[in-house]
Scaffold this active site. Structure first.
Site, PDB file in Angstrom:
ATOM      1  N   TRP A   1      -5.070  86.674  -8.522  1.00  0.00           N
ATOM      2  CA  TRP A   1      -4.995  85.297  -8.042  1.00  0.00           C
ATOM      3  C   TRP A   1      -6.227  85.129  -7.150  1.00  0.00           C
ATOM      4  CZ3 TRP A   1      -4.525  82.439  -3.494  1.00  0.00           C
ATOM      5  CH2 TRP A   1      -4.033  81.136  -3.630  1.00  0.00           C
TER       6      TRP A   1
ATOM      7  N   LYS B   1       9.542  70.236  -5.410  1.00  0.00           N
ATOM      8  CA  LYS B   1       9.828  70.754  -6.757  1.00  0.00           C
ATOM      9  C   LYS B   1       9.041  69.971  -7.799  1.00  0.00           C
ATOM     10  CE  LYS B   1      10.996  73.738  -6.257  1.00  0.00           C
ATOM     11  NZ  LYS B   1      11.200  74.403  -5.034  1.00  0.00           N
TER      12      LYS B   1
ATOM     13  N   GLU C   1       5.185  70.569  -7.577  1.00  0.00           N
ATOM     14  CA  GLU C   1       4.824  71.948  -7.946  1.00  0.00           C
ATOM     15  C   GLU C   1       4.704  72.129  -9.457  1.00  0.00           C
ATOM     16  OE1 GLU C   1       6.619  75.341  -5.056  1.00  0.00           O
ATOM     17  OE2 GLU C   1       8.104  74.046  -5.952  1.00  0.00           O
TER      18      GLU C   1
ATOM     19  N   GLU D   1      12.506  68.874  -0.327  1.00  0.00           N
ATOM     20  CA  GLU D   1      12.546  69.926  -1.339  1.00  0.00           C
ATOM     21  C   GLU D   1      12.472  69.324  -2.747  1.00  0.00           C
ATOM     22  OE1 GLU D   1      12.007  72.914  -1.471  1.00  0.00           O
ATOM     23  OE2 GLU D   1      12.957  73.645  -3.276  1.00  0.00           O
TER      24      GLU D   1
ATOM     25  N   ASN E   1      -4.778  94.182  -4.120  1.00  0.00           N
ATOM     26  CA  ASN E   1      -4.103  92.944  -3.736  1.00  0.00           C
ATOM     27  C   ASN E   1      -4.282  92.802  -2.234  1.00  0.00           C
ATOM     28  OD1 ASN E   1      -2.333  90.859  -3.177  1.00  0.00           O
ATOM     29  ND2 ASN E   1      -0.493  92.098  -3.426  1.00  0.00           N
ATOM     30  N   GLY E   2      -4.884  91.693  -1.810  1.00  0.00           N
ATOM     31  CA  GLY E   2      -5.110  91.477  -0.381  1.00  0.00           C
ATOM     32  C   GLY E   2      -6.500  90.928  -0.149  1.00  0.00           C
TER      33      GLY E   2
ATOM     34  N   CYS F   1      -1.740  88.280  -6.487  1.00  0.00           N
ATOM     35  CA  CYS F   1      -2.129  89.459  -7.267  1.00  0.00           C
ATOM     36  C   CYS F   1      -0.976  90.437  -7.460  1.00  0.00           C
ATOM     37  CB  CYS F   1      -3.243  90.213  -6.566  1.00  0.00           C
ATOM     38  SG  CYS F   1      -4.709  89.233  -6.292  1.00  0.00           S
TER      39      CYS F   1
ATOM     40  N   ARG G   1       4.368  86.220 -10.314  1.00  0.00           N
ATOM     41  CA  ARG G   1       3.775  86.121  -8.978  1.00  0.00           C
ATOM     42  C   ARG G   1       2.645  85.091  -8.923  1.00  0.00           C
ATOM     43  NH1 ARG G   1       4.882  90.739  -5.840  1.00  0.00           N
ATOM     44  NH2 ARG G   1       2.915  90.620  -4.738  1.00  0.00           N
TER      45      ARG G   1
ATOM     46  N   HIS H   1       7.749  52.842   8.021  1.00  0.00           N
ATOM     47  CA  HIS H   1       6.534  53.090   8.800  1.00  0.00           C
ATOM     48  C   HIS H   1       5.383  53.575   7.928  1.00  0.00           C
ATOM     49  CE1 HIS H   1       8.879  52.440  12.395  1.00  0.00           C
ATOM     50  NE2 HIS H   1       9.800  53.240  11.885  1.00  0.00           N
TER      51      HIS H   1
ATOM     52  N   LYS I   1       3.887  82.981  -6.559  1.00  0.00           N
ATOM     53  CA  LYS I   1       5.273  83.155  -6.130  1.00  0.00           C
ATOM     54  C   LYS I   1       5.337  83.870  -4.791  1.00  0.00           C
ATOM     55  CE  LYS I   1       9.747  83.132  -6.840  1.00  0.00           C
ATOM     56  NZ  LYS I   1      10.365  81.811  -6.715  1.00  0.00           N
TER      57      LYS I   1
END
Ligand code: G6P
Length: 612
Positions: A73, A489, A492, A485, A99-100, A2, A27, A508, A607
């Site tokens: 969000w 990427k 995402e 990473e 926000n929260g 948010c 965000r 394995h 974000k």
């Protein structure tokens, strides 16, 4: 996550709020809304993007020099028009953005329902504004005081802005756990989740601390009080942010711009911290805690997401060079698993935003147990950077694309410098090796530039594999975190399932997945376990997997085995993660673009993850 923005001044609020919401889009969000206080208290909100909100508000009464705006969000309640912020109080005289998460919202809601309140949405936020209204009416308090008293009953995290129809000269803000910045202009104030909506208008800001309430009243100064009603003196900071860093600058996406910015962002991370003439490294921000770090029984790195991957590289670097034992933990696990932490431990938090709720909580836990806490953050003035004993900023500049790129390579650069500094202090590295590494570091920005020249080839390879359903990324040693990473990427932003694995672990499990449909990205740079990685490539090839190999320039062995080869310039093994990440960032970018994905704002992702 948010984003909140608010304005009070002499200008029309609507365009400022819309622009502010656009700045906060990075965000991550799924609905947006605004409330303007003119003759009426008008709320406009809808599911979707800020552009949908603009369409929705067209032709409506958007007059007012005071207003609040929000990108949501979803946490409590699905992303729809009703759950979008702002929310009215029951009598529609108050409006709030938040926000929260209000953790005790359920019990508060039950009490309020018993007192006759009716709710329209599923959100915890609507409960909070009803509570404020309840306090205001029953105790006959001015808004600022009603907000303060209401918040004493709240458990959870919040950054809020509240408007009152009966007082068109004031915005009340408050924060705990979620970030909030006040901008001070000439006869105007701004309130926002971060400085991005503010920088265009003023560079003077106040970062609110937890459990502080701010009153922004026309014609008066910023008034800050604690939740215990103590009057506080706000400390005014000067913003270092530049407006052009928040624009795309001719690139199609922020992510591409940020990938190509890396020669500069890495140079910025190094600037003033390595000294070729004297052959030394210095990190001003941790100077007072260096000895403590060098003497640490153990270093624990806590982080989330990409920052956790940087932490893994940090583990290899610090153990290798400084010979201090390091553990890397997901902040979300660390905070809840009753870890053993003592006063001789140093806990390093890595966070681009400096606001990630789990990382923050992990640090607070470590602090309460007496550990020294150090930050590696990108956002100047962020919460983590303020609560840590000391730290080093990464100085990568604002990162707007949700998928982290330049922030990662800057984190690795700073961790490299930290490991070098500690190694020097402890005498754990031969001087000749130290100097060799220093010389290699100096050349990194130019080598990143060179690695970026493979963009067209990467684009071609992306075209070959854009329809794949799965990807495997393999690496060993320093390149294992790079594999993780690279896979992160890709998933995402392209929504292709991808897994990163230590190359030897492939046997394995993941080897069972390999067939002619499976692209396998192998980071097979010279040095380290090169020969062993070549064997792993053979194993993939024997099962008809398609191999995209990231190799050191001029390598022919891996090139003969692989279906595609991406070369990076030669460097010292400890610095390879920075260079090897570049083609992997580009690969995920081009695949996502070719699949028509929203690269800068991938679905469901945020974000800045300010809730746990
Ligand atoms: C989110 C972002 C990631 C980031 C992670 C940790 O998931 O989308 O890019 O790596 O949070 O964020 P931080 O700001 O603490 O580095």
């Amino acid at each position: 996550m948010c984003g909140i923005v608010a304005y009070i001044g002499n200008q029309e609020a609507y365009p400022i709020l819309i622009k502010g919401l656009r700045r906060l889009e990075y965000r991550g969000y799924d609905s947006a809304g605004i409330c303007l206080l003119g003759e009426n208290l008008n709320i406009y909100k809808c599911k979707g993007k800020v552009s949908d909100l603009e369409t929705f508000a067209k032709g409506k009464d958007i007059v007012g020099t005071i207003g609040i705006g929000h990108t949501r969000w979803a946490t409590h309640g699905e992303p729809n028009d009703l759950n979008a912020h702002p929310h009215y109080s029951g009598n529609e005289k108050l409006a709030i953005i938040h926000n929260g998460i209000i953790e005790n919202y359920d019990s508060l809601k039950k009490e309020l329902i018993q007192r006759g309140h009716e709710f329209k949405s599923d959100t915890d936020t609507e409960v909070l504004i009803h509570l404020i209204e309840d306090v205001q009416e029953n105790e006959n308090l001015p808004l600022a005081e009603a907000v303060r008293v209401a918040l004493t009953q709240v458990v959870g995290a919040y950054a809020i802005a509240v408007l009152d129809k009966s007082d068109t000269n004031v915005i009340i803000g408050a924060k705990k756990g979620s970030p909030m910045v006040v901008g001070i202009g000439k006869d105007e104030f701004f309130l926002a989740s971060d400085a991005t909506p503010i920088v265009e208008y003023t560079k003077e800001v106040v970062y609110l601390e937890d459990e502080q309430i701010v009153e922004l009243r026309r014609g008066q100064g910023v008034k800050v009080r604690s939740i215990e009603n103590e009057v506080l003196t706000p400390y005014i900071h000067e913003l270092e942010m530049h407006l052009e860093t928040l624009e795309k600058g001719g690139y199609e996406h922020f992510m591409l711009k940020e990938i190509f910015e890396q020669p500069k962002s890495i140079a910025d991370s190094m600037r003033g911290r390595y000294h070729i003439d004297s052959g030394t490294v210095s990190l001003g921000g941790i100077i007072d805690y260096e000895q403590k770090m060098a003497n640490a029984k153990r270093i624990i790195i806590v982080a989330c997401g990409t920052s956790w991957h940087a932490g893994l590289v940090g583990e290899y670097l610090i153990e290798d060079l400084a010979r201090i034992p390091v553990e890397v933990e997901y902040a979300s696990e660390f905070r809840y698993r009753n870890p053993i932490i003592g006063e001789d431990d140093v806990v390093i938090a890595i966070s681009q935003s400096g606001e990630t709720a789990d990382t923050l909580a992990a640090l607070e836990l470590a602090k309460s147990k007496g550990a020294t806490i150090i930050g590696v953050c990108n956002v100047v003035g962020s919460t983590i950077s303020r609560i840590t004993d000391a730290g080093s900023y990464t100085h990568a500049g604002p990162e707007i694309g949700v998928a982290s790129t330049k922030a990662f390579t800057s984190q690795v650069t700073v961790l490299f410098l930290m490991a070098m500094r500690l190694a020097h202090k402890r005498g754990s590295i031969p001087e000749s090796r130290f100097q060799q590494l220093l010389a290699a570091l100096e050349k990194i920005p130019a080598k990143v530039e060179e690695a970026l020249q493979s963009a067209d080839l990467v684009k071609y390879i992306a075209g070959q594999y854009k329809d794949a359903h799965n990807f495997l990324y393999l690496g060993r040693g320093y390149n294992f975190p790079v594999a993780l990473e690279g896979a992160l990427k890709l998933k995402e932003i392209s929504y292709i399932h991808a897994e990163g694995y230590p190359a030897a672990e492939m046997k394995h499990g993941p080897i069972a997945l390999i067939d002619e449909e499976m692209p396998v990205v192998v980071i097979a740079t010279k040095k380290g376990s090169y020969d062993k990685v070549i064997s792993n490539i053979q194993e993939v090839k024997a099962r008809k997997g398609k191999i995209i190999a990231v190799v050191t320039k001029g390598d022919t062995t891996a090139a003969e085995l692989a279906d595609h080869v991406l070369e990076i310039p030669e460097t010292e093994e400890e610095l390879v993660p920075i260079l090897a990440s570049i083609p992997l960032q580009l690969l995920s970018y081009y695949i996502a673009v070719m699949r028509g994905c929203n690269v800068d704002q991938p679905r469901n992702l945020a974000k800045s993850v300010t809730v746990e």
